[in-house]
Write an enzyme that holds these catalytic residues in place. Structure first.
Site, PDB file in Angstrom:
ATOM      1  N   HIS A 360      73.671  60.054  52.315  1.00  0.00           N
ATOM      2  CA  HIS A 360      73.768  58.597  52.338  1.00  0.00           C
ATOM      3  C   HIS A 360      73.670  58.055  53.759  1.00  0.00           C
ATOM      4  O   HIS A 360      73.218  56.937  53.972  1.00  0.00           O
ATOM      5  CB  HIS A 360      75.000  58.126  51.577  1.00  0.00           C
ATOM      6  CG  HIS A 360      74.759  58.221  50.094  1.00  0.00           C
ATOM      7  ND1 HIS A 360      74.988  59.379  49.406  1.00  0.00           N
ATOM      8  CD2 HIS A 360      74.203  57.350  49.218  1.00  0.00           C
ATOM      9  CE1 HIS A 360      74.616  59.206  48.147  1.00  0.00           C
ATOM     10  NE2 HIS A 360      74.139  57.985  48.006  1.00  0.00           N
ATOM     11  N   ARG A 466      74.193  49.313  44.592  1.00  0.00           N
ATOM     12  CA  ARG A 466      75.111  50.466  44.513  1.00  0.00           C
ATOM     13  C   ARG A 466      76.531  49.931  44.636  1.00  0.00           C
ATOM     14  O   ARG A 466      76.994  49.645  45.734  1.00  0.00           O
ATOM     15  CB  ARG A 466      74.829  51.448  45.644  1.00  0.00           C
ATOM     16  CG  ARG A 466      73.491  52.165  45.569  1.00  0.00           C
ATOM     17  CD  ARG A 466      73.315  53.030  46.804  1.00  0.00           C
ATOM     18  NE  ARG A 466      72.294  54.034  46.676  1.00  0.00           N
ATOM     19  CZ  ARG A 466      71.067  53.938  47.212  1.00  0.00           C
ATOM     20  NH1 ARG A 466      70.712  52.869  47.886  1.00  0.00           N
ATOM     21  NH2 ARG A 466      70.191  54.917  47.064  1.00  0.00           N
ATOM     22  N   ARG A 502      74.456  48.903  39.323  1.00  0.00           N
ATOM     23  CA  ARG A 502      74.748  50.229  38.813  1.00  0.00           C
ATOM     24  C   ARG A 502      76.264  50.390  38.744  1.00  0.00           C
ATOM     25  O   ARG A 502      76.962  50.033  39.693  1.00  0.00           O
ATOM     26  CB  ARG A 502      74.141  51.259  39.754  1.00  0.00           C
ATOM     27  CG  ARG A 502      74.442  52.677  39.335  1.00  0.00           C
ATOM     28  CD  ARG A 502      73.690  53.663  40.178  1.00  0.00           C
ATOM     29  NE  ARG A 502      74.264  53.792  41.504  1.00  0.00           N
ATOM     30  CZ  ARG A 502      73.733  54.561  42.454  1.00  0.00           C
ATOM     31  NH1 ARG A 502      72.598  55.191  42.219  1.00  0.00           N
ATOM     32  NH2 ARG A 502      74.294  54.676  43.622  1.00  0.00           N
ATOM     33  N   GLU A 605      68.128  60.778  36.488  1.00  0.00           N
ATOM     34  CA  GLU A 605      68.445  61.565  37.677  1.00  0.00           C
ATOM     35  C   GLU A 605      68.736  63.022  37.348  1.00  0.00           C
ATOM     36  O   GLU A 605      68.606  63.893  38.179  1.00  0.00           O
ATOM     37  CB  GLU A 605      69.687  60.993  38.376  1.00  0.00           C
ATOM     38  CG  GLU A 605      69.536  59.557  38.813  1.00  0.00           C
ATOM     39  CD  GLU A 605      70.753  59.051  39.561  1.00  0.00           C
ATOM     40  OE1 GLU A 605      70.683  58.935  40.782  1.00  0.00           O
ATOM     41  OE2 GLU A 605      71.785  58.776  38.902  1.00  0.00           O
ATOM     42  N   ASN A 628      66.021  60.515  44.246  1.00  0.00           N
ATOM     43  CA  ASN A 628      66.789  61.327  45.204  1.00  0.00           C
ATOM     44  C   ASN A 628      67.564  62.421  44.463  1.00  0.00           C
ATOM     45  O   ASN A 628      67.490  63.594  44.791  1.00  0.00           O
ATOM     46  CB  ASN A 628      67.807  60.481  45.973  1.00  0.00           C
ATOM     47  CG  ASN A 628      67.181  59.256  46.600  1.00  0.00           C
ATOM     48  OD1 ASN A 628      65.992  59.240  46.838  1.00  0.00           O
ATOM     49  ND2 ASN A 628      67.985  58.235  46.864  1.00  0.00           N
ATOM     50  N   ASP A 629      68.323  62.006  43.458  1.00  0.00           N
ATOM     51  CA  ASP A 629      69.088  62.994  42.707  1.00  0.00           C
ATOM     52  C   ASP A 629      68.195  63.808  41.790  1.00  0.00           C
ATOM     53  O   ASP A 629      68.441  64.994  41.572  1.00  0.00           O
ATOM     54  CB  ASP A 629      70.208  62.311  41.906  1.00  0.00           C
ATOM     55  CG  ASP A 629      71.439  62.100  42.770  1.00  0.00           C
ATOM     56  OD1 ASP A 629      71.795  63.037  43.515  1.00  0.00           O
ATOM     57  OD2 ASP A 629      72.025  61.007  42.738  1.00  0.00           O
ATOM     58  N   ARG A 639      71.050  67.689  48.349  1.00  0.00           N
ATOM     59  CA  ARG A 639      70.358  66.736  49.216  1.00  0.00           C
ATOM     60  C   ARG A 639      71.116  66.480  50.515  1.00  0.00           C
ATOM     61  O   ARG A 639      70.571  65.926  51.460  1.00  0.00           O
ATOM     62  CB  ARG A 639      70.109  65.420  48.469  1.00  0.00           C
ATOM     63  CG  ARG A 639      71.372  64.685  48.093  1.00  0.00           C
ATOM     64  CD  ARG A 639      71.103  63.576  47.089  1.00  0.00           C
ATOM     65  NE  ARG A 639      71.132  62.262  47.702  1.00  0.00           N
ATOM     66  CZ  ARG A 639      71.255  61.135  47.022  1.00  0.00           C
ATOM     67  NH1 ARG A 639      71.315  61.154  45.695  1.00  0.00           N
ATOM     68  NH2 ARG A 639      71.280  59.979  47.629  1.00  0.00           N
ATOM     69  N   CYS A 676      63.895  53.680  41.895  1.00  0.00           N
ATOM     70  CA  CYS A 676      64.658  53.135  43.013  1.00  0.00           C
ATOM     71  C   CYS A 676      65.092  54.195  44.014  1.00  0.00           C
ATOM     72  O   CYS A 676      65.911  53.957  44.877  1.00  0.00           O
ATOM     73  CB  CYS A 676      65.872  52.356  42.502  1.00  0.00           C
ATOM     74  SG  CYS A 676      66.993  53.364  41.538  1.00  0.00           S
TER      75      CYS A 676
END
Ligand code: PEP
Ligand code: MG
Length: 753
Positions: A360, A466, A502, A605, A628-629, A639, A676
């Protein structure tokens, strides 16, 4: 041999410096194997190339240590290092690769065993064992040397981190993970979590009373901090902390210590920070001169307590750490608060010793549009204040670059500035491709904590909010009212544009300090929607807050993170319906009529959900791919772990196939689909997604202008054709093909102008 191995490892681990560890290792290995010589060569890289330098030896001439060098492919050492394999020969001088080093005094040795010292596929050096007798070393001796080389690799990496080694010396190139595009050149500004005594600039104050007051307040605050640490330890499993904390407490309560500091402030006129430094250094000097090892050890405690006081003081004396000129922030770990402390116009780049491409922290750098490289093994103390270049596209960091490198990068920076200014000029309005396909571009918000002030004309919607940040920065779960207020502000500021919120995505790499979970494998643990479904009350509170916030606005969409089964999706949907009914029933009749249930979606994800997309369809109104996930779970690569960041690749053929399959399934079922993850905000990624059938992209603010500029110059049928003809098994080729397309369409457009 096992006993010998254990003894050597113990000796190496207790050595204070890498040099001591290497010296201990060469003499003990020589003894354990009854060999005649043992040496360590370390790899050194500079702008003129790589060499192996003799770093320690028991058997070669002492005068050669630190001096003798072999090219990266020279001699049997170079052979072991370049072929990444063990070289075991009975008569070294008969080997075609042998190179004679007269100054090393190795004439009397005949046999040679060379073992590469490796870390993360990189050669750090070569361990060499030699014997006068002509003989091949046996299997047991070989595996003994291989085990020790692995141990040595860990020591070298630690030493690099502690800056004992000088990789690339003053002027050097360091490689890391390219996590945020762009290039920057500025002075390195090193950030450390604790202020070191030596960092405090000695200054006289013109307000001694105020400095005294400040110091007294901070002493109380540090005492409280230590008390709470002690309580935490005692409440947990850590015992026997008494000694350490007794020492801390006694120092803090020792009138001699505080009186000495107060005297420095009142009598000698120093600032509180300067007085702490002066007093602590005096005590440390006194302890260091003592023969008793226990007392010498206490210098660490004094240093720690003094640094805690300095940290407390720094919050009141921010200007000591004020950044007044453009800088590249260099730190072990980058957190939101570090980046937040530096004015955006002064923050040119970020270099992080830890951290991987999609942590992040990395996303944060991208959100701010700041070039960043993570996982860079450089020494913090050596780069402070040096001129630095960060190439966030290639993952390279230059310290004290040569004039030619500076000139080259000046040109690149100028070129990038020109492109981004051109893109900014036409960033508002709809993005439609050359062949007339409308591709909405949306914004990801939430990671920086603050509500973004993005110009609404630049975006089509907010594709991802988020919500977890407002949970992470607090000491307890926020109440329904607090959440409602925050969500309302956001929905109002973007209305009439749709905002996709989310639900809480905590756990994994986003831990809540007030809800700690002890999990061996948090990435596969209680995270995302699993956590909220475990606590329906928490989930319902958040859903109700979102719903209440949207009354009268009607621009809300809700999605859940990380579902992996139909049950989780149907259960979440049931809870949303329950929350909706409750909020609706509480509304006055005139508002009730127009209060519709917001669309409900899932993030794709977790790989399992890809195979049940049809089954989830009846419960969901839209899907959003969290690439990403998805990449992390599809490839089983953490990650956030720099040791495997080289394996984290959203252009991996499996990821690309899955992305295409999701787009085809969504189109077949008529399900609205967004993406996204970070891929959507990368120029090559965005083009690849258009080629794969994606028609709605959500990204960080810093990517929007560039991606819209590209979309307007792209042609979806050309892109689809390109994707069908490119070799999907070769990620580098995919990057190259789509990268060249991006450059071509941008160049053509510049020429047309
Ligand atoms: C993702 O996983 O792609 C995503 C957008 O979610 P996050 O990065 O917050 O995990
Ligand atoms: Mg995610």
């Amino acid at each position: 041999m096992l006993t010998a191995l254990r003894k050597i490892i113990e000796g190496v681990s207790s050595a204070q410096t890498l040099n001591d560890a290497m010296k201990c290792m060469v003499s003990q290995i020589k003894q354990a194997l009854s060999a005649d010589c043992c040496s360590i060569y370390l790899s050194e890289t500079s702008q003129s190339g790589s060499v192996f330098r003799l770093a320690a030896s028991d058997g070669l001439a002492e005068s050669a240590v630190g001096k003798v060098c072999l090219g990266e492919k020279e001699g049997l050492v170079g052979l072991a290092g370049s072929r990444l394999e063990v070289i075991n020969v009975a008569v070294a001088r008969d080997h075609p690769g042998f190179k004679y080093l007269p100054e090393a005094g190795e004439d009397s040795y005949t046999s040679f065993l060379g073992v590469p010292i490796m870390h993360q596929r990189k050669v750090l050096g070569v361990l060499v064992i030699q014997q006068k007798e002509a003989r091949k070393f046996n299997d047991e001796e070989e595996s003994f040397a291989v085990t020790l080389a692995a141990q040595l690799a860990a020591e070298i990496i630690q030493a690099e981190m502690k800056s004992e080694l000088t990789p690339g010396a003053r002027s050097g190139v360091f490689r890391g993970a390219p996590v945020s595009d762009g290039v920057a050149m500025a002075r390195a500004w090193v950030w450390r979590p604790h202020i070191e005594l030596s960092q405090v600039a000695l200054k006289k104050a013109d307000d001694p009373e105020m400095q005294l007051e400040l110091f007294r307040q901070v002493i109380l605050q540090v005492q409280m901090e230590l008390d709470s640490v002690l309580v935490r330890f005692e409440g947990g499993s850590v015992r026997d902390t008494g000694d350490i904390f007794d020492m801390y407490e006694s120092l803090l309560n020792d009138p001699a210590f505080s009186n000495a500091i107060e005297d420095e402030i009142m009598k000698n006129g120093w600032t509180a920070s300067s007085a702490v430094r002066i007093t602590a250094e005096q005590i440390i000097a006194k302890y260091e001169g003592m023969t008793d090892a226990y007392m010498r050890e206490r210098t660490l405690d004094v240093r720690d307590v003094a640094q805690r006081i300095l940290s407390g003081l720094s919050h009141s004396e921010v200007d000591e750490f004020d950044v007044t000129e453009p800088v590249i922030v260099v730190a072990e770990e980058i957190t939101a608060s570090i980046l937040a402390e530096i004015a955006r116009d002064k923050l040119m780049g970020v270099v992080c010793l830890n951290g991987a491409a999609n942590s992040h922290a990395a996303i944060l750098a991208r959100t701010l549009g700041v070039p960043a490289v993570t996982g860079v093994k450089l020494s913090l103390s050596k780069v402070a204040d040096r001129l630095m270049i960060v190439d966030g596209s290639k993952g390279e960091v230059f310290t004290d670059p040569e004039p030619a490198v500076v000139a080259e990068y000046r040109e690149i920076i100028e070129h990038e500035r020109h492109i981004s200014e051109t893109a900014e000029c036409e960033s508002s309005g709809a993005s439609v491709t050359r062949d007339g396909v409308r591709v909405p571009v949306s914004l990801n918000v939430g990671l920086t904590g603050a509500v973004s002030h993005s110009d609404k004309s630049l975006i089509d919607s907010v594709g991802l909010y988020r919500t977890e940040i407002s949970f992470i920065v607090r000491n307890s779960f926020p109440s329904e009212d607090e959440q409602t207020e925050a969500y309302r502000r956001l929905l109002e500021s973007y209305a009439p544009l749709t905002v996709t919120m989310r639900t809480l995505d905590a756990g994994g790499d986003k831990q809540l300090s007030y809800y700690p979970q002890k999990e061996i494998n948090p990435a596969l643990g209680l995270r995302g929607v699993r956590l909220t479904l475990e606590h329906p009350a928490l989930f319902l509170t958040q859903l109700k807050a979102m719903l209440r916030a949207s009354v009268g606005l009607g621009n809300l969409r809700i999605m859940i993170p990380m579902p992996c089964s139909v049950r989780e999706i149907s259960e979440s949907r049931r809870l949303l319906d329950q929350a909706y009914d409750e909020v609706r029933a509480s509304l006055p009749p005139e508002e009730r009529e127009s209060f519709a249930r917001p669309p409900f979606g899932i993030m794709i994800e977790v790989p399992s959900v890809i195979y049940i997309l049809e089954e989830t369809s009846q419960y969901t109104d839209f899907w959003s791919v969290g690439s990403n996930d998805l990449t992390q779970y599809l490839l089983a690569v953490d990650r956030g772990n720099p040791s495997v960041s080289g394996l984290y690749d959203p252009y991996h053929p499996a990821v690309l196939k899955v992305l295409r399959y999701i787009a085809e399934t969504a189109s077949r079922l008529g399900k609205p689909l967004d993406i996204c993850g970070e891929l959507a905000g990368e120029p090559v990624g965005a083009l690849l997604l258009l080629a794969s059938g994606y028609r709605s992209l959500s990204m960080n603010e810093s990517s929007i202008a560039k991606i819209k500029y590209l979309i307007r110059r792209a042609d979806t049928s050309e892109l689809a054709k390109m994707l069908s003809s490119v070799d999907l098994t070769d990620p580098d080729m995919i990057r190259k093909t789509f990268g060249e397309y991006a450059e071509r369409i941008m160049k053509d457009s510049a020429e047309e102008k």
